[in-house]
Each structure stands twice: as structure tokens, then as C-alpha cells.
Design a protein around this motif. Structure first.
Motif, PDB file in Angstrom:
ATOM      1  N   TYR A  62      46.243  43.592  35.009  1.00  0.00           N
ATOM      2  CA  TYR A  62      46.159  43.378  33.752  1.00  0.00           C
ATOM      3  C   TYR A  62      48.220  44.001  33.469  1.00  0.00           C
ATOM      4  N   ALA A  63      47.946  44.869  33.862  1.00  0.00           N
ATOM      5  CA  ALA A  63      49.440  45.417  32.875  1.00  0.00           C
ATOM      6  C   ALA A  63      50.779  45.293  34.552  1.00  0.00           C
ATOM      7  N   VAL A  64      50.105  45.141  35.812  1.00  0.00           N
ATOM      8  CA  VAL A  64      51.192  43.869  36.249  1.00  0.00           C
ATOM      9  C   VAL A  64      51.416  43.195  36.922  1.00  0.00           C
ATOM     10  N   ARG A  65      50.377  42.273  35.927  1.00  0.00           N
ATOM     11  CA  ARG A  65      50.893  40.808  35.820  1.00  0.00           C
ATOM     12  C   ARG A  65      50.995  40.870  34.637  1.00  0.00           C
ATOM     13  N   ALA A  66      51.134  41.532  33.625  1.00  0.00           N
ATOM     14  CA  ALA A  66      52.019  41.282  32.657  1.00  0.00           C
ATOM     15  C   ALA A  66      53.305  41.564  33.244  1.00  0.00           C
ATOM     16  N   VAL A  67      53.589  42.189  33.282  1.00  0.00           N
ATOM     17  CA  VAL A  67      54.987  42.482  33.612  1.00  0.00           C
ATOM     18  C   VAL A  67      55.387  41.917  34.563  1.00  0.00           C
ATOM     19  N   SER A  68      55.252  41.569  35.777  1.00  0.00           N
ATOM     20  CA  SER A  68      55.354  40.813  36.637  1.00  0.00           C
ATOM     21  C   SER A  68      55.218  39.040  36.861  1.00  0.00           C
ATOM     22  N   GLY A  69      55.063  38.750  35.666  1.00  0.00           N
ATOM     23  CA  GLY A  69      54.558  37.389  34.886  1.00  0.00           C
ATOM     24  C   GLY A  69      53.541  36.854  36.313  1.00  0.00           C
ATOM     25  N   ARG A  70      52.950  36.870  37.223  1.00  0.00           N
ATOM     26  CA  ARG A  70      52.547  36.466  38.026  1.00  0.00           C
ATOM     27  C   ARG A  70      50.075  36.332  37.442  1.00  0.00           C
ATOM     28  N   PRO A  71      50.301  34.898  37.072  1.00  0.00           N
ATOM     29  CA  PRO A  71      49.022  34.924  36.197  1.00  0.00           C
ATOM     30  C   PRO A  71      47.755  35.361  37.439  1.00  0.00           C
ATOM     31  N   ASP A  72      48.129  35.077  38.832  1.00  0.00           N
ATOM     32  CA  ASP A  72      47.389  34.586  39.916  1.00  0.00           C
ATOM     33  C   ASP A  72      46.326  36.486  40.549  1.00  0.00           C
ATOM     34  N   PHE A  73      47.868  37.256  40.119  1.00  0.00           N
ATOM     35  CA  PHE A  73      47.769  38.986  40.683  1.00  0.00           C
ATOM     36  C   PHE A  73      46.091  39.437  39.703  1.00  0.00           C
ATOM     37  N   ILE A  74      45.853  39.242  39.148  1.00  0.00           N
ATOM     38  CA  ILE A  74      43.980  38.630  38.540  1.00  0.00           C
ATOM     39  C   ILE A  74      44.154  38.040  37.889  1.00  0.00           C
ATOM     40  N   THR A  75      42.559  37.548  38.205  1.00  0.00           N
ATOM     41  CA  THR A  75      41.931  36.244  37.141  1.00  0.00           C
ATOM     42  C   THR A  75      40.711  37.217  36.806  1.00  0.00           C
ATOM     43  N   PHE A  76      39.973  36.446  35.208  1.00  0.00           N
ATOM     44  CA  PHE A  76      38.605  36.483  35.081  1.00  0.00           C
ATOM     45  C   PHE A  76      37.461  35.362  35.429  1.00  0.00           C
ATOM     46  N   GLN A  77      37.292  35.306  36.290  1.00  0.00           N
ATOM     47  CA  GLN A  77      36.244  34.188  36.774  1.00  0.00           C
ATOM     48  C   GLN A  77      34.182  34.360  36.694  1.00  0.00           C
ATOM     49  N   PRO A  78      33.898  35.293  35.074  1.00  0.00           N
ATOM     50  CA  PRO A  78      32.467  35.051  35.609  1.00  0.00           C
ATOM     51  C   PRO A  78      31.392  34.193  35.947  1.00  0.00           C
ATOM     52  N   GLU A  79      32.100  32.936  36.537  1.00  0.00           N
ATOM     53  CA  GLU A  79      30.978  31.842  36.671  1.00  0.00           C
ATOM     54  C   GLU A  79      31.001  32.080  38.606  1.00  0.00           C
ATOM     55  N   SER A  80      31.953  32.936  38.874  1.00  0.00           N
ATOM     56  CA  SER A  80      31.310  33.246  40.679  1.00  0.00           C
ATOM     57  C   SER A  80      30.401  34.489  40.431  1.00  0.00           C
ATOM     58  N   LEU A  81      29.712  34.845  39.641  1.00  0.00           N
ATOM     59  CA  LEU A  81      28.977  36.062  38.984  1.00  0.00           C
ATOM     60  C   LEU A  81      27.488  35.509  39.499  1.00  0.00           C
ATOM     61  N   ARG A  82      27.053  35.811  41.461  1.00  0.00           N
ATOM     62  CA  ARG A  82      25.815  36.118  41.840  1.00  0.00           C
ATOM     63  C   ARG A  82      24.605  36.746  41.268  1.00  0.00           C
ATOM     64  N   GLY A 118      18.149  34.353  39.836  1.00  0.00           N
ATOM     65  CA  GLY A 118      18.885  33.276  39.662  1.00  0.00           C
ATOM     66  C   GLY A 118      19.849  33.974  38.064  1.00  0.00           C
ATOM     67  N   LEU A 119      20.548  34.895  38.252  1.00  0.00           N
ATOM     68  CA  LEU A 119      20.813  35.135  37.273  1.00  0.00           C
ATOM     69  C   LEU A 119      22.547  34.580  37.886  1.00  0.00           C
ATOM     70  N   ARG A 120      23.650  34.210  36.850  1.00  0.00           N
ATOM     71  CA  ARG A 120      24.464  33.826  36.449  1.00  0.00           C
ATOM     72  C   ARG A 120      25.770  34.188  36.020  1.00  0.00           C
ATOM     73  N   GLY A 121      26.754  34.608  35.656  1.00  0.00           N
ATOM     74  CA  GLY A 121      27.448  34.861  35.087  1.00  0.00           C
ATOM     75  C   GLY A 121      27.565  36.005  34.581  1.00  0.00           C
ATOM     76  N   LEU A 122      27.678  36.584  33.363  1.00  0.00           N
ATOM     77  CA  LEU A 122      28.181  37.848  32.575  1.00  0.00           C
ATOM     78  C   LEU A 122      26.728  38.877  33.077  1.00  0.00           C
ATOM     79  N   VAL A 123      25.885  38.206  32.371  1.00  0.00           N
ATOM     80  CA  VAL A 123      24.507  38.257  32.452  1.00  0.00           C
ATOM     81  C   VAL A 123      24.175  39.311  33.338  1.00  0.00           C
ATOM     82  N   VAL A 124      24.510  39.066  34.680  1.00  0.00           N
ATOM     83  CA  VAL A 124      24.400  39.796  35.737  1.00  0.00           C
ATOM     84  C   VAL A 124      24.820  41.523  35.753  1.00  0.00           C
TER      85      VAL A 124
END
Length: 328
Positions: free
Chosen positions: A91-111, A115-121
Motif C-alpha cells: 500500500y505504501a508503493v501504491r500511494a507513492v507510485s499512484g497506481r491503484p491497481d498495484f494492490i487491491t482489496f478483494q474479499p469476494e475472491s476468498l473461498r 461453502g464459506l466466502r469472504g472475510l470469514v474464511v
């Protein structure tokens, strides 16, 4: 006996056999994924064989005693600390580089399981990891309290099969709950055999294990996920090499394979779960430039590299002393 001879035999046999199994896996990665667990067991099988052939050592010589709750907790939780640092750096690199795609938060991808999904995983996997480690705790406590030796002492020589059955019974829950215990098997070989051979010279022990453990992972860079990505391949293998120094230090400090096995198991759960899987390409809780901020990528190379330098400087200053980890 000269440690160089059995070290050389162990390394050569382990790498040849594991590379062959890795080649078989690469023929059909999806269908033959179970071969990765088989491959992880090779170091233990070869180590136990070499230990008996060259020195008549039983497997328990690798260090099955309980190391204490501090080391036990350290092994389980250390990968979460790594992930926290790597995400913060990303996130520090993201802030300095101005690249929002360097790291993204994607809890919906967790399986997860059931049958659990999301952060509860994440807490669910931590709970399963702790529960699963109880089978290893049973073996560790049994060896610390001398249960196998007590059983052995109670039976005459013509009943020696009974103590062996008792030893086997201690391990059954580990196989029943988790299949082949690949992480433990690797640590029995790399740390419990290879590093232990050179423990009187810690820097040498770590230096030997660095290229060997990286070489053990060579089949991965030919997988469909990593093939052709040279920078990723280099950072992956280099991160594995420097990580072996941390594993070696943990083993030499605790004199037990359990902290290393727990560290390895927890790493294999949380590094891909949180930062993405560099073996299969499955997404984690955080997406983006995974090969950079992953624990087996550039950031992992950076963190473990710094720790490796610190350990080597310490060992070189006091080569006869065994390493300790912060008074754990």
C-alpha cells in the motif's frame, strides 16, 4: 562420521527423486496435483533412510520433542506477521507510485471450507489450522514425556513390534485429518536432517540449505502459472533460498522440527490465502501485482533477505554459539 558424505547423498537423491515427481506433475498439473504432496514427502523419506544407513539414527533424532508454547505459537503466527508487513509495503508503493491497481482489496475472491466466502474464511482457516496442529502436538508431547521409550521398556525383545505399533498410532491422526503431512516431511529432511548435520557451524548449515531448498522448488517455475515469467521465476527461487535461513535459525534455536513444520504449514495456508497463490494462480484477499508483494515474490525476498543477513552476521560473529530468536 564426516557429514559431507551423507549430506551429499541426501541432497543428490532427494533432488533427483523430487524433480522426477515434479516432471510427472507438470504433465497434467490439474489432474496430478496430488503429486505435489508426494513430492513434499521425499526429503523425509530420504533423510530417514540416510540417517539409518550412515549413522543408525532413529527418526526421533530429528527433533520430535515439544519445543515450548512460545516456539509453537511463533511457528503458527509468524506468516501472519509477514503478510501484514508485505501488505503495508504494497500500500505504501501504491500511494507513492499512484497506481491503484498495484494492490487491491478483494474479499469476494476468498473461498473456504464448508461453502464459506469472504472475510470469514480467514478466521475459519486459522481455527482449522490450530485444530489440525493438535495432532502434531500429541506426537510432540508423547516424545517429550518419553512415552515411546516407556512402552519400549515394558515389552521384551520378542515383543518389539508393539512399541513400533505405538509409534505408528501416534502419527495416524495426522494422516487421517490432513492427508500426507508434506510440510512436516519437508522439515524433517531439510532442517531435521540437513541443517542438524551442520548445527555446530550455523552459518554453514544455513548456506548449504539455501541453494538446495531453492533447487527443490525448480519444477514450479515450469508450471503453467510461472512458465516464461523470468523475473517472477528469479524472485520466487531467490525468496525460497533466503527463507531457508529463517527456517534454519528457527530449527537451531528450538532444536525441534515442530516450529519449522508449523511455520511451513501456516505459510502454505495464509500466504496464498491473503496474497495470492504463485503456484496455481488462484486469487487471494489482496490482488494486483501478486508476484511483487507475495511472500514468495519480491517482497518476500526483501524481508527474508534482511533477516538472512542479520542471522549470518550474528553467526559469523559468534560461530560456536547457537542462534536464539528474541528470547522465545
Amino acid at each position: 562420521m564426516d557429514s559431507r558424505k551423507d549430506t551429499l547423498w541426501f541432497i543428490c537423491i532427494t533432488l533427483v527423486v523430487s524433480w522426477f515427481i515434479g516432471w510427472l506433475w507438470l504433465l497434467d498439473e490439474a489432474r496430478l496435483v496430488f503429486l505435489l504432496r508426494v513430492l513434499m514427502c521425499v526429503p523425509a523419506v530420504v533423510a530417514m533412510s540416510c540417517a539409518w544407513v550412515f549413522r543408525r539414527e532413529p527418526p526421533r533424532a530429528m527433533g520430535f520433542q515439544f519445543p515450548g508454547w512460545g516456539y509453537w505459537a511463533l511457528g503458527l503466527l509468524l506468516p501472519l506477521g509477514y503478510a501484514a508487513v508485505e501488505v503495508s509495503l504494497a500500500y505504501a508503493v501504491r500511494a507513492v507510485s499512484g497506481r491503484p491497481d498495484f494492490i487491491t482489496f478483494q474479499p469476494e475472491s476468498l473461498r473456504g471450507p464448508f461453502g464459506l466466502r469472504g472475510l470469514v474464511v480467514v478466521p475459519a482457516m486459522l481455527g482449522l489450522l490450530v485444530a489440525g496442529s493438535l495432532t502434531w502436538l500429541l506426537v510432540a508431547v508423547a516424545h517429550s514425556r518419553g512415552w515411546p521409550d516407556r512402552v519400549r521398556a515394558r515389552f521384551p525383545k520378542n515383543w518389539r513390534v508393539v512399541p513400533h505399533l505405538f509409534d505408528l498410532a501416534l502419527w495416524v491422526p495426522s494422516f487421517y485429518l490432513g492427508g500426507l503431512p508434506g510440510e512436516l516431511a519437508e522439515e524433517m529432511g531439510w532442517r531435521g536432517y540437513l541443517v542438524r548435520r551442520w548445527m555446530d557451524r550455523p552459518a554453514v548449515a544455513a548456506a548449504i540449505s539455501m541453494p538446495v531448498w531453492a533447487a527443490f522448488h525448480l519444477p514450479v517455475i515450469f508450471s503453467s502459472t510461472q512458465r516464461g515469467h523470468v523475473l517472477q521465476n528469479v524472485s520466487f527461487l531467490a525468496s525460497i533460498a533466503v527463507a531457508s535461513v529463517v527456517f534454519a535459525a528457527l530449527y537451531m534455536a528450538s532444536r525441534s522440527v515442530w516450529p519449522c513444520a508449523l511455520f511451513h504449514l501456516s505459510w502454505n495456508v495464509f500466504n496464498p490465502l491473503l496474497l495470492g497463490d504463485v503456484y496455481t494462480g488462484r486469487p487471494g484477499l489482496f490482488g494486483g501485482e501478486v508476484w511483487i508483494f507475495n511472500g514468495e515474490g519480491v517482497f518476500g525476498l526483501l524481508l527474508n533477505g534482511l533477516l538472512a543477513v542479520w542471522f549470518f552476521r550474528r553467526w559469523m560473529r559468534a560461530p560456536a554459539a547457537q542462534p536464539a530468536l528474541g528470547g522465545v
